[in-house]
Write an enzyme that holds these catalytic residues in place. Structure first.
Site, PDB file in Angstrom:
ATOM      1  N   GLY A  97     -30.538 -22.511  26.209  1.00  0.00           N
ATOM      2  CA  GLY A  97     -31.946 -22.329  26.583  1.00  0.00           C
ATOM      3  C   GLY A  97     -32.171 -20.982  27.232  1.00  0.00           C
ATOM      4  O   GLY A  97     -31.226 -20.301  27.638  1.00  0.00           O
TER       5      GLY A  97
ATOM      6  N   GLY B   8     -34.914 -19.156  30.055  1.00  0.00           N
ATOM      7  CA  GLY B   8     -36.053 -19.349  30.944  1.00  0.00           C
ATOM      8  C   GLY B   8     -36.491 -18.028  31.517  1.00  0.00           C
ATOM      9  O   GLY B   8     -35.994 -16.964  31.129  1.00  0.00           O
ATOM     10  N   ALA B   9     -37.423 -18.093  32.447  1.00  0.00           N
ATOM     11  CA  ALA B   9     -37.964 -16.886  33.058  1.00  0.00           C
ATOM     12  C   ALA B   9     -36.876 -16.115  33.794  1.00  0.00           C
ATOM     13  O   ALA B   9     -36.951 -14.908  33.944  1.00  0.00           O
ATOM     14  CB  ALA B   9     -39.067 -17.265  34.032  1.00  0.00           C
TER      15      ALA B   9
ATOM     16  N   GLY C  70     -33.504 -16.203  33.129  1.00  0.00           N
ATOM     17  CA  GLY C  70     -32.309 -15.808  32.404  1.00  0.00           C
ATOM     18  C   GLY C  70     -31.914 -16.854  31.381  1.00  0.00           C
ATOM     19  O   GLY C  70     -32.635 -17.808  31.122  1.00  0.00           O
TER      20      GLY C  70
ATOM     21  N   VAL D 115     -29.392 -19.774  29.678  1.00  0.00           N
ATOM     22  CA  VAL D 115     -28.541 -20.867  30.139  1.00  0.00           C
ATOM     23  C   VAL D 115     -27.489 -21.178  29.082  1.00  0.00           C
ATOM     24  O   VAL D 115     -27.789 -21.229  27.888  1.00  0.00           O
ATOM     25  CB  VAL D 115     -29.384 -22.136  30.394  1.00  0.00           C
ATOM     26  CG1 VAL D 115     -28.533 -23.219  31.034  1.00  0.00           C
ATOM     27  CG2 VAL D 115     -30.586 -21.818  31.250  1.00  0.00           C
TER      28      VAL D 115
ATOM     29  N   LYS E 269     -26.293 -20.673  34.311  1.00  0.00           N
ATOM     30  CA  LYS E 269     -27.456 -19.814  34.098  1.00  0.00           C
ATOM     31  C   LYS E 269     -27.102 -18.399  34.506  1.00  0.00           C
ATOM     32  O   LYS E 269     -26.657 -18.155  35.629  1.00  0.00           O
ATOM     33  CB  LYS E 269     -28.623 -20.352  34.928  1.00  0.00           C
ATOM     34  CG  LYS E 269     -29.799 -19.414  35.003  1.00  0.00           C
ATOM     35  CD  LYS E 269     -31.038 -20.113  35.477  1.00  0.00           C
ATOM     36  CE  LYS E 269     -31.532 -21.059  34.414  1.00  0.00           C
ATOM     37  NZ  LYS E 269     -32.919 -21.453  34.549  1.00  0.00           N
TER      38      LYS E 269
ATOM     39  N   ASP F 171     -42.726 -21.955  39.148  1.00  0.00           N
ATOM     40  CA  ASP F 171     -42.668 -21.930  37.691  1.00  0.00           C
ATOM     41  C   ASP F 171     -42.449 -23.338  37.150  1.00  0.00           C
ATOM     42  O   ASP F 171     -41.504 -23.593  36.406  1.00  0.00           O
ATOM     43  CB  ASP F 171     -41.571 -20.971  37.218  1.00  0.00           C
ATOM     44  CG  ASP F 171     -41.713 -20.638  35.731  1.00  0.00           C
ATOM     45  OD1 ASP F 171     -42.792 -20.908  35.155  1.00  0.00           O
ATOM     46  OD2 ASP F 171     -40.746 -20.129  35.142  1.00  0.00           O
TER      47      ASP F 171
END
Ligand SMILES: *[C@@H]1O[C@H](CO)[C@@H](O)[C@H](O)[C@H]1NC(C)=O
Ligand SMILES: *[C@@H]1O[C@H](CO)[C@@H](O)[C@H](O)[C@H]1NC(C)=O
Ligand SMILES: *[C@@H]1O[C@H](CO)[C@@H](O)[C@H](O)[C@H]1NC(C)=O
Ligand SMILES: *[C@@H]1O[C@H](CO)[C@@H](O)[C@H](O)[C@H]1NC(C)=O
Ligand SMILES: *[C@@H]1O[C@H](CO)[C@@H](O)[C@H](O)[C@H]1NC(C)=O
Ligand SMILES: *[C@@H]1O[C@H](CO)[C@@H](O)[C@H](O)[C@H]1NC(C)=O
Ligand SMILES: *[C@@H]1O[C@H](CO)[C@@H](O)[C@H](O)[C@H]1NC(C)=O
Ligand SMILES: *[C@@H]1O[C@H](CO)[C@@H](O)[C@H](O)[C@H]1NC(C)=O
Ligand SMILES: *[C@@H]1O[C@H](CO)[C@@H](O)[C@H](O)[C@H]1NC(C)=O
Ligand SMILES: *[C@@H]1O[C@H](CO)[C@@H](O)[C@H](O)[C@H]1NC(C)=O
Length: 777
Positions: free
Chosen positions: A496, A498-499, A501, A503, A518, A613
């Site tokens: 995945g 995300g904002a 970084g 994962v 992460k 977030d």
């Protein structure tokens, strides 16, 4: 129309009865005076109201009363909190046009504010005492400064309040107040405790907007008017008006607000037309601290908790204190027992809360904790609150199965007595044997986890201190970059982005544990120490609706975080991928899971964490279908100082609260907004914006509000049959959360209460209707 006409008839009949009194022209000119002796006063024209001295305490007070009603009913008192005047005082309407009281040696006390240059005064037939200037304009009136009563024709304007008397005979400001709030709500609170959770009665009109006033008319009709003059709330039934011509509305010394009526017959009595509540134990604070109110023959009496005595035995509302003088913390050399009390409710201000715990464990939890003086257990929710004294607002019999555990010291352990007492104590433990066993089992289970973690995190040590918490003892493991590189097989298996970084899936502890790793990007580098402190703060958060941080890596320029692995992926997959649907009940449960997680971050962990977030991608699902929040605590790492206004929008577009765009300070209410958006996505199983739908449905929040307004909320859910009531409730919660104005949004605590259905939810205003001071708080 017919109704209005009959009302009119009724009013006129009543008026004909009242105006048959004799007349005294009441125009008080300059240099008039009154003295306490000889019952001198200024009468209104019809003789119904009098202004002057009346006997009070061991002296006299100045006020307004009904002249024709016995015993004297005072409706207004000047300087109510001052000591009574002596019999030598003189009330003078002096040459400067000021109303002053002269006591001995010519000392003057201004009794009605600082109004001066009045040229005449009058006691009006409405009960209003007024001062006029030379152009006969009112420059001061008693109606603007009500004490505990309003009269027909008088209105309570926004920001004003009535405060009860101490007692029927003592007109000093008492314990209770009714406030006409600027948000349009009429609310009763104990004096000095105006918080949302201390209100004991409210009209529920907080969506009515500015300039709402409380009014009483000649028929004893009590109602609220909004700024444009519409009746937005009737308290008294307007049709059943009595022909008793005299009315007043007062907040009584017992905290209840009542409308009274009286016949013109002098020897009659006041009869109650309406009361804010029938239960005399309802007003918060009727009984003092550590005592509770209970009804006996419908009259309230105060009782102390077991092990407590009244602070002032002659004054049972004075509150209670422990019947021994030791300090609050119950020490090991004291013998104590934990006593159960059923069906009491208190103001809840716990220092610790446990969920999903049995009643016996709750008792035991308090018994073992030296800081716990009282615990409150709620059977239905299986929640245990630990509290410290004093307890406030105690009342009996408010339904719900609630148990209060009180710790009572039964003696002090001396060397001689020791063995006897100890065996008694042991008996206690036998009695709660099952509880202890459960606890022991829990401790075992926890130790199991600890040992497991101990193995994978070699350097960790577990304190042997009995009271020390498992939570505090777990230190995060610090990994080297090389370790994590090999754990993730050189960062191959990305799961995945995300904002913060990317994962990766990784395996640590020699292949024994799967984790999510992460790799942070764009981190503000405040140095290793700050980073570690931040990690520690996050590592200390333990909640079943939060993804657990296990370790971190601070190595050169690399910043990585190691989390527990959630193999079911994110909520986004479940909501927006058609093959993974969750049913309605399941979705409701997820909403509560998320709310509880955010509540913990905001209010229950040692420092407040604002997530910044919150979105479906950051909500992960465990194998039991519970939702857990990920990525919390990271916003702070990316920007140097979270308490200041953000200059750059940090969250994800569409979920971020409007204040991000307005350069306003970001508070926990920003998360509440994002929560509201997610809530809608969860109930509707669609994204907040959608292109392949009719235009009016494209923006989810707007569409929800439209459906809510049109009373068509069932259009929102994909299912055919859902519980209408629950759906309505959830939709209202979401609309409150997505209000543009941060202060209008509820706290997460309130959100949970509303979702659980324990509090009523007012109809939310349009989310984008800017900016009123109203809120649910
Ligand atoms: C009161 O009396 C004074 C003098 O007689 C007069 O000038 C004034 O207009 C009167 N005021 C009212 C309100 O009637
Ligand atoms: C009224 O009560 C207050 C506070 O309880 C007390 O200080 C005051 O002396 C009382 N006044 C009279 C007139 O009884
Ligand atoms: C009256 O004036 C004095 C001094 O000018 C001021 O301290 C006081 O607060 C004023 N009182 C009221 C009720 O306005
Ligand atoms: C009387 O009061 C009104 C309202 O405050 C004001 O407009 C008027 O100028 C005053 N008249 C005199 C003579 O002071
Ligand atoms: C409320 O009253 C104030 C002062 O009288 C006025 O300035 C304001 O415009 C009013 N607000 C509304 C919504 O009527
Ligand atoms: C007053 O209430 C009426 C009826 O509910 C409503 O139409 C009107 O907009 C309200 N006025 C204000 C200022 O809120
Ligand atoms: C209040 O009572 C009046 C008169 O009976 C009626 O016209 C009005 O609709 C009522 N308002 C509310 C909000 O119940
Ligand atoms: C007033 O009340 C008294 C006692 O109840 C009764 O005797 C009397 O007739 C009443 N007077 C009127 C005018 O109703
Ligand atoms: C008024 O109340 C007193 C005391 O409760 C009672 O004795 C009396 O009869 C009542 N008077 C009327 C007219 O109801
Ligand atoms: C305090 O109250 C408890 C329970 O009512 C009783 O057991 C204890 O003996 C009392 N202690 C004192 C010092 O009165």
């Amino acid at each position: 129309m017919a109704l209005l006409f009959s009302l009119f008839l009724l009013i006129t009949t009543c008026i004909i009865f009242t105006t048959q009194a004799q007349t005294t022209v009441s125009n008080i000119s300059l240099v008039s005076s009154l003295s306490p002796t000889g019952d001198s006063h200024w009468l209104s024209e019809s003789g119904q109201f009098a202004f002057g001295f009346y006997p009070y305490g061991n002296g006299f007070a100045i006020g307004i009363w009904f002249q024709n009603i016995q015993p004297r009913t005072v409706v207004w008192t000047a300087n109510r909190d001052e000591t009574p005047f002596s019999s030598h005082a003189t009330l003078l309407f002096n040459t400067e046009g000021r109303l002053v009281v002269q006591e001995n040696q010519g000392r003057e006390i201004s009794i009605i504010g600082n109004a001066s240059f009045a040229s005449s005064a009058s006691m009006l037939d409405t009960g209003n005492f007024v001062l006029f200037n030379s152009s006969s304009e009112i420059i001061w009136q008693s109606f603007d400064y009500p004490t505990d009563t309003i009269l027909p024709g008088q209105r309570l304007s926004p920001g004003h309040r009535l405060v009860s008397d101490v007692s029927e005979a003592n007109h000093t400001s008492g314990k209770f107040q009714i406030v006409m709030q600027p948000d349009g709500n009429l609310v009763q609170y104990p004096v000095g405790a105006v918080k949302h959770n201390t209100a004991y009665w409210s009209a529920g009109t907080f969506t009515a907007g500015d300039n709402v006033t409380m009014n009483l008319d000649n028929n004893g009709h009590l109602y609220l008017l909004n700024a444009t003059g519409f009746i937005i709330k009737n308290f008294t039934e307007t049709v059943s008006v009595s022909c008793d011509p005299i009315h007043r509305a007062s907040i009584d010394a017992d905290g209840i607000f009542r409308v009274y009526s009286h016949s013109s017959n002098q020897s009659g009595n006041w009869s109650i037309r309406w009361s804010s509540t029938e239960n005399k134990c309802d007003p918060y604070g009727l009984c003092g601290v550590n005592s509770y109110c209970t009804l006996m023959d419908r009259n309230p009496i105060c009782k102390c908790l077991p092990g407590f005595d009244f602070i002032d035995p002659d004054w049972t509302d004075s509150g209670c204190r422990r019947n021994y003088s030791e300090d609050a913390c119950i020490r090991k050399d004291q013998n104590f027992e934990v006593q159960d009390m059923n069906s009491l409710s208190w103001e809840e201000d716990p220092y610790a809360t446990f969920e999903s715990i049995s009643k016996d464990d709750c008792r035991e939890e308090c018994r073992r904790d030296c800081n716990c003086e009282v615990a409150i257990y709620k059977n239905l929710k299986q929640v245990c609150h630990k509290l410290k004294l004093p307890l406030r607002f105690g009342r009996r019999g408010t339904g719900g199965r609630v148990t209060t555990f009180v710790k009572i010291v039964t003696g002090f352990q001396t060397i001689n007595e020791g063995r006897v007492k100890k065996s008694k104590l042991r008996m206690d433990f036998f009695i709660t044997g099952i509880a202890s066993l459960t606890v022991a089992f829990l401790v075992l289970a926890l130790s199991g986890v600890i040992i497991y973690r101990h193995r994978i995190q070699q350097y960790k040590r577990i304190s042997d201190q009995r009271d020390a918490r498992f939570v505090e003892d777990v230190t995060l493991k610090s990994f080297t970059y090389e370790e994590l590189k090999s754990a993730t097989n050189n960062f191959r298996d990305s799961i995945g982005r995300g904002a913060y970084g990317t994962v990766f899936r990784g395996i640590i502890s020699n292949g024994r544990r799967i984790v999510a790793i992460k790799r942070l990007e764009r981190v503000v580098d405040d140095g290793e120490r700050d980073f570690r402190n931040e990690m520690k703060a996050i590592g200390k958060t333990h909640h079943r609706n939060l993804v657990q941080l296990l370790g971190y890596c601070y190595d050169g320029t690399n910043r990585l975080l190691v989390y527990e692995y959630m193999k079911n992926g994110s909520l986004a997959d479940f909501l927006f991928k058609s093959n993974l649907k969750i049913n309605w009940e399941g979705r409701l449960a997820i909403i509560l899971n998320i709310a509880r997680g955010i509540f913990y971050l905001h209010e229950e962990c040692h420092i407040q964490i604002i997530h910044c977030d919150i979105k479906p991608e950051n909500i992960l699902m465990d194998d039991k279908g519970h939702a857990k929040i990920a990525d919390f605590g990271l916003a702070k790492l990316l920007l140097p100082n979270q308490s200041k206004t953000f200059t750059e929008i940090r969250g994800t577009r569409g979920y971020v609260a409007p204040e991000w765009h307005r350069n306003m300070p970001i508070t926990a209410k920003a998360d509440v907004y994002s929560f509201g958006v997610i809530l809608f996505e969860i109930i509707c199983c669609r994204r907040r914006t959608e292109t392949n739908v009719p235009d009016n449905e494209a923006m989810l929040v707007d569409w929800v509000y439209d459906c809510f307004k049109a009373n068509e909320v069932s259009k929102l859910v994909p299912e055919d049959e859902v519980d209408k009531k629950k759906l309505g409730r959830v939709v209202k919660v979401g609309l409150w959360c997505t209000q543009d104005e941060p202060s209008s949004r509820p706290s997460m605590k309130k959100v949970i209460l509303m979702l659980e259905g324990t509090v009523n939810i007012a109809d939310p205003p349009c989310p984008t209707s800017i900016v009123s001071s109203q809120s649910l708080e």
